[in-house]
Design an enzyme around this catalytic site. Structure first.
Site, PDB file in Angstrom:
ATOM      1  CG  HIS A  50      -2.013  -1.044   1.118  1.00 20.82           C
ATOM      2  ND1 HIS A  50      -3.024  -1.146   2.045  1.00 20.82           N
ATOM      3  CD2 HIS A  50      -2.252  -2.006   0.187  1.00 20.82           C
ATOM      4  CE1 HIS A  50      -3.836  -2.137   1.703  1.00 20.82           C
ATOM      5  NE2 HIS A  50      -3.382  -2.674   0.578  1.00 20.82           N
ATOM      6  CD  GLU A  52      -1.404   3.851   3.930  1.00 24.11           C
ATOM      7  OE1 GLU A  52      -2.500   3.906   4.529  1.00 24.11           O
ATOM      8  OE2 GLU A  52      -1.218   3.188   2.879  1.00 24.11           O
ATOM      9  CB  ALA A 154     -18.168   9.605 -31.446  1.00 25.50           C
ATOM     10  CD1 TRP A 170     -13.284   5.332 -39.304  1.00 22.88           C
ATOM     11  CD2 TRP A 170     -14.167   4.877 -37.322  1.00 22.88           C
ATOM     12  NE1 TRP A 170     -12.916   4.058 -38.987  1.00 22.88           N
ATOM     13  CE2 TRP A 170     -13.451   3.743 -37.764  1.00 22.88           C
ATOM     14  CE3 TRP A 170     -14.821   4.827 -36.087  1.00 22.88           C
ATOM     15  CZ2 TRP A 170     -13.393   2.574 -37.011  1.00 22.88           C
ATOM     16  CZ3 TRP A 170     -14.742   3.668 -35.347  1.00 22.88           C
ATOM     17  CH2 TRP A 170     -14.034   2.559 -35.810  1.00 22.88           C
ATOM     18  NE  ARG A 184     -13.246   0.567 -26.994  1.00 20.67           N
ATOM     19  CZ  ARG A 184     -13.316   0.106 -28.238  1.00 20.67           C
ATOM     20  NH1 ARG A 184     -12.286  -0.568 -28.749  1.00 20.67           N
ATOM     21  NH2 ARG A 184     -14.392   0.319 -28.963  1.00 20.67           N
ATOM     22  CG  ASP A 200     -21.008   0.090 -35.372  1.00 17.65           C
ATOM     23  OD1 ASP A 200     -21.515   0.408 -36.464  1.00 17.65           O
ATOM     24  OD2 ASP A 200     -21.134   0.762 -34.336  1.00 17.65           O
ATOM     25  NE  ARG A 207      -7.881  -2.100 -32.179  1.00 16.65           N
ATOM     26  CZ  ARG A 207      -9.208  -2.107 -32.050  1.00 16.65           C
ATOM     27  NH1 ARG A 207      -9.809  -2.966 -31.231  1.00 16.65           N
ATOM     28  NH2 ARG A 207      -9.945  -1.248 -32.715  1.00 16.65           N
ATOM     29  N   GLY A 293     -25.389   1.870 -28.492  1.00 20.30           N
ATOM     30  CA  GLY A 293     -26.229   2.755 -29.284  1.00 20.30           C
ATOM     31  C   GLY A 293     -27.278   3.444 -28.431  1.00 20.30           C
ATOM     32  CB  SER A 299     -31.584   0.764 -21.127  1.00 18.38           C
ATOM     33  OG  SER A 299     -32.400   0.332 -22.187  1.00 18.38           O
TER      34      SER A 299
END
Length: 362
Positions: A50, A52, A154, A170, A184, A200, A207, A293, A299
């Protein structure tokens, strides 16, 4: 004034652990003696020393009689590592300033009490707001038993995530896409809907790879993916989970796809996103990214389950009444019912603009 300066430094150090320490909290520590920092440390990786302990190792004998600035209450229990309180007492620290108490049940004030009982002066609350913001995902996992939800999309300047034909490659620039891969790389999971997979055919990997390997999660009412989709083709290389309804999860056809299946109760005919987050909380996932999407994002918005947003706005106008907006679902009836961002920022991302903010709670 100097106390603030040292705690700010401890917070800076803590952030270095982002993506490496979860589900543990990010913690930083600075040891100060006679106005000078004699030791610094941060929690560098889950399961390792940790903050400390790392700071004490750097300080050595200079820690005796010094002040410890730490962003979270020191632990007092045996976990993957010994208690930090024991190391603090052994080193001879005589004053501890902690930004906040730890709500983890095996600590929860016990570290503070142990230090005080041993005669160490302990103060709690310096820059607590900043410390809580830093570790909001950790606190959400402890308090709500679910991960912190990042929503990303985007869109064009006129608020569209795809044209009227569904074309979206894009919208954002190469620089923005690089920034998404960085995002990510510190997630425990990336969530999309079956529509995103169908249109898609994404890989949903980071990456280049980063500190974490996110589980790729597809929300699907049927539980079925196209056999030739990239997610199924790479299921043995990167984790893949299909979150579907309880009925679909039990079918042989869904099971035959060779990846993990989770059955969830229905909500408005679809797999319930709140139930999904509770399952991910049981797995101690701390940060998840919803890259879906309009319907899936809707939701999460309708359920009040978005904590942080990342929006990349491209300088394009595509128009079209049938072109998709970023968030679907039921939405709100009145403007004042909408989610409000707090502490938001806007910065360039190549030719795009990156808007980032926290959803205001309460």
């Amino acid at each position: 004034m100097s106390d603030n300066k040292w705690m700010q430094r401890a917070l800076e150090l803590a952030r270095r652990g982002q993506g490496h320490v979860e589900p543990n909290p990010m913690v930083g520590a600075v040891i100060v003696r006679d106005g000078l920092a004699v030791g610094e440390g941060w929690h560098q990786r889950f399961g390792e020393a940790h903050a400390e302990v790392n700071a004490l190792a750097e300080a050595g004998d200079r820690a005796r009689g010094a002040t410890l600035y730490v962003t979270l209450e020191p632990c007092c229990h045996h976990g993957k590592t010994p208690p930090c309180t024991d190391a603090i007492l052994k080193a001879g620290i005589n004053r501890v300033l902690a930004a906040m108490a730890d709500s983890f049940p095996r600590v929860a004030g016990g570290g503070i009490a142990q230090l005080r009982q041993a005669g160490v002066a302990v103060e709690i609350g310096l820059l607590e707001r900043d410390a809580r913001k830093l570790n909001a995902p950790y606190l959400t996992l402890l308090g709500k038993q679910r991960p912190w939800v990042h929503a990303k999309w985007a869109m064009t300047l006129d608020g569209k995530i795809a044209t009227r034909t569904g074309h979206s490659h894009w919208i954002s620039s190469e620089e923005s896409r690089r920034n998404v891969h960085k995002l990510r790389s510190r997630m425990d999971a990336i969530i999309v809907g079956s529509g995103t997979v169908r249109f898609d055919n994404p890989l949903l990997t980071a990456r280049p790879p980063g500190p974490r390997t996110p589980t790729r999660i597809v929300l699907s009412s049927t539980g079925l993916l196209r056999p030739d989709c990239q997610l199924l083709q790479t299921r043995h290389e990167e984790p893949l989970l299909i979150a579907t309804t309880e009925e679909a999860a039990a079918t042989a056809e869904v099971k035959s796809q060779g990846c993990e299946i989770v059955g969830l109760p229905r909500s408005n005919g679809r797999p319930d996103v709140a139930a999904l987050l509770q399952e991910l909380g049981r797995r101690r996932y701390t940060n998840v990214l919803v890259e879906a999407g309009a319907e899936v994002l809707g939701s999460f918005r309708d359920a009040g389950l978005i904590d942080e947003v990342h929006v990349f706005i491209a300088p394009r106008l595509i128009g079209g009444a049938a072109a998709l907006p970023p968030i679907g679902g039921a939405g709100v009836a009145n403007i004042n019912e909408g989610m409000t961002l707090s502490e938001w920022s806007c910065e360039p991302s190549g030719p795009d603009w990156y808007v980032h903010g926290l959803v205001q709670s309460g």
